[in-house]
Design a protein around this motif. Structure first.
Motif, short mmCIF file in Angstrom:
data_model
loop_
_atom_site.label_atom_id
_atom_site.label_comp_id
_atom_site.label_asym_id
_atom_site.label_seq_id
_atom_site.Cartn_x
_atom_site.Cartn_y
_atom_site.Cartn_z
N MET A 103 0.84 -1.18 0.00
CA MET A 103 0.00 0.00 0.00
C MET A 103 0.88 1.24 0.00
O MET A 103 1.90 1.28 0.68
N VAL B 43 -8.65 5.85 2.39
CA VAL B 43 -8.18 4.69 3.14
C VAL B 43 -8.80 4.77 4.54
O VAL B 43 -8.77 5.83 5.17
N ARG C 42 -10.53 1.91 0.65
CA ARG C 42 -9.82 0.68 0.98
C ARG C 42 -9.82 0.56 2.49
O ARG C 42 -9.35 1.47 3.18
N VAL D 113 -8.37 -1.16 5.68
CA VAL D 113 -7.11 -1.82 6.01
C VAL D 113 -6.91 -1.79 7.53
O VAL D 113 -7.83 -1.44 8.27
N GLU E 154 -0.86 -1.55 8.78
CA GLU E 154 -0.54 -1.39 7.35
C GLU E 154 -0.30 0.08 7.00
O GLU E 154 0.63 0.42 6.27
#
Length: 194
Positions: free
Chosen positions: A1, A143, A182, A184, A188
């Motif tokens: 990522m 994100v 996204r 996550v 991460e």
């Protein structure tokens, strides 16, 4: 990522009023505050921009109402304001989306040349999700570090009850599966941004 050099961390509604369990009921993810703090620390140490968002509820009994101590940001967030090397914005809002607050988040992101936003905070299925959805609709690369959010049990139509974990997971599935963001882990994001 990849986390871009100027990705904005949007810290949504991390306020003292959410500690009032009698009002909100059972919550999930007791480690969320530590993860939110870790994200702020990485953003500030790398000079990335941070947006702090506060919900000013217009409901007279809300623990997030203006003039009540629950409206204040939690201590660990307040202590970090103004400490980073990057730019900082403070947004207040009365609805779910940070994009509909004051000052205009979208205009600020555009002026700063920011195309990626990382959204963390409270509640997963309310203001975090709405901000992430709007960000996705507006064309930002969004994100959401799932474990840097939390929510509460909720009752919906027809007497349906869902626990906080179920509600948060449904929100994550909807955001990720629907292509809005996204979803996550904090680890991460921290590894990619550090």
């Amino acid at each position: 990522m990849e986390i871009t050099e100027n990705a904005a961390l949007v810290v949504v509604d991390v306020q003292k009023g959410f500690e009032e369990a009698d009002f909100w009921g059972p919550r999930n993810n007791l480690g969320a505050d530590d993860n939110i703090a870790a994200l702020i620390d990485v953003w500030q140490s790398t000079g990335r921009p941070v947006v702090f968002v506060r919900h000013d509820s217009s409901k007279p009994r809300s623990p997030l109402r203006l003039g009540y101590e629950g409206n204040d940001l939690k201590e660990y967030v307040q202590e970090r304001r103004g400490k980073g090397a990057g730019s900082e914005l403070f947004v207040t809002k009365t609805v779910n989306s940070a994009f509909l607050g004051t000052p205009d988040l979208g205009a600020w992101l555009t002026a700063e040349g920011i195309s990626q936003v990382v959204v963390a905070g409270i509640q997963t299925n309310m203001c975090v999700e709405t901000t992430a959805r709007m960000g996705g609709n507006l064309g930002y690369d969004v994100v959401v570090p799932y474990d840097a959010t939390y929510t509460f049990d909720v009752v919906g139509p027809f007497g349906w009850r869902r626990g906080a974990d179920e509600v948060a997971q449904a929100s994550a599935v909807s955001l990720h599966g629907g292509g809005f963001a996204r979803v996550v882990t904090t680890r991460e994001v921290v590894e990619a941004a550090g």
